[in-house]
Design an enzyme around this catalytic site. Structure first.
Site, PDB file in Angstrom:
ATOM      1  N   VAL A 173       0.884  -1.163   0.000  1.00  0.00           N
ATOM      2  CA  VAL A 173       0.000   0.000   0.000  1.00  0.00           C
ATOM      3  C   VAL A 173       0.920   1.211   0.000  1.00  0.00           C
ATOM      4  CG1 VAL A 173      -1.885   1.203   1.144  1.00  0.00           C
ATOM      5  CG2 VAL A 173      -1.728  -1.305   1.303  1.00  0.00           C
ATOM      6  N   HIS A 230      10.380   6.158  -0.124  1.00  0.00           N
ATOM      7  CA  HIS A 230       8.948   6.234  -0.485  1.00  0.00           C
ATOM      8  C   HIS A 230       8.173   5.276   0.420  1.00  0.00           C
ATOM      9  CE1 HIS A 230       6.020   7.237  -3.892  1.00  0.00           C
ATOM     10  NE2 HIS A 230       5.303   6.694  -2.903  1.00  0.00           N
ATOM     11  N   ILE A 231       7.368   5.832   1.298  1.00  0.00           N
ATOM     12  CA  ILE A 231       6.670   5.035   2.301  1.00  0.00           C
ATOM     13  C   ILE A 231       5.708   4.039   1.664  1.00  0.00           C
ATOM     14  CG2 ILE A 231       4.794   6.704   2.653  1.00  0.00           C
ATOM     15  CD1 ILE A 231       5.050   5.940   5.694  1.00  0.00           C
ATOM     16  N   HIS A 232       5.687   2.839   2.224  1.00  0.00           N
ATOM     17  CA  HIS A 232       4.778   1.791   1.757  1.00  0.00           C
ATOM     18  C   HIS A 232       4.558   0.787   2.878  1.00  0.00           C
ATOM     19  CE1 HIS A 232       8.898   0.557   0.815  1.00  0.00           C
ATOM     20  NE2 HIS A 232       8.491  -0.709   0.927  1.00  0.00           N
ATOM     21  N   GLN A 233       3.348   0.259   2.918  1.00  0.00           N
ATOM     22  CA  GLN A 233       2.947  -0.730   3.922  1.00  0.00           C
ATOM     23  C   GLN A 233       2.894  -2.092   3.264  1.00  0.00           C
ATOM     24  OE1 GLN A 233       2.060  -0.888   7.188  1.00  0.00           O
ATOM     25  NE2 GLN A 233       0.011  -1.649   7.437  1.00  0.00           N
TER      26      GLN A 233
END
Length: 175
Positions: A78, A135-138
């Site tokens: 995500v 780059h943030i991601h879950q």
């Protein structure tokens, strides 16, 4: 599977499943590293079609995409659209949407492939293990009883029973 050979080139009776795509990832394929010119894949992916980018769903501030190097079938990411590195850099709306998309991803994966549980996680910073730290991601990783069998332990290989494109199509249809 093909029969393997021992160090002397003789067949050893072991069967091997090769996962050469993992080595390319470890060497930096599709990852922006300090010593290569690759742009951020999480900024590039939304410019592609859903099928080409393996995007499951697009939201207003975030999207859900198949992990190209999955730990398990259905391993999703995500991602915020904005190129920010840290959870604290997100707006409240972006954080809420990432949480909502994560929750919906879990519901969809349960419907499509009936996992017994999930691993969820955000690695904040390169020292925490983030492969794409800027780059943030879950991560949303479905888990099944027995999915961590001898293959990853002895063979350093994950067996994935479905192609990413088919998993993307199934999840997008069920979303």
């Amino acid at each position: 599977m093909t029969q393997s050979v021992d160090g002397a080139g003789m067949p050893d009776g072991w069967q091997r499943l090769w996962a050469p795509h993992r080595l390319e990832y470890l060497r930096g394929e599709n990852r922006p590293l300090t010593d290569n010119d690759i742009s951020c894949p999480f900024c590039r992916i939304p410019t592609l079609s859903d099928e080409e980018g393996l995007i499951v769903v697009r939201g207003e501030g975030a999207y859900v995409v198949m992990n190209l190097y999955p730990y398990n079938p259905g391993h999703l990411l995500v991602c915020a659209y904005r190129h920010v590195a840290d959870l604290t850099d997100l707006t409240v709306a972006e954080r809420n949407e990432i949480a909502e998309l994560t929750s919906h991803a879990m519901q969809t994966l349960r419907k499509v492939s009936q996992p017994g549980g999930f691993n969820l996680g955000m690695n904040q910073g390169a020292v925490s293990g983030a492969g794409i730290a800027d780059h943030i991601h879950q991560h949303v990783v479905p888990r099944w009883a027995g999915d961590a069998n001898f293959m990853p332990i002895i063979g350093h290989t994950k067996v994935l029973p479905q192609l990413l494109a088919q998993t993307q199509a199934d999840l997008a249809a069920a979303w």
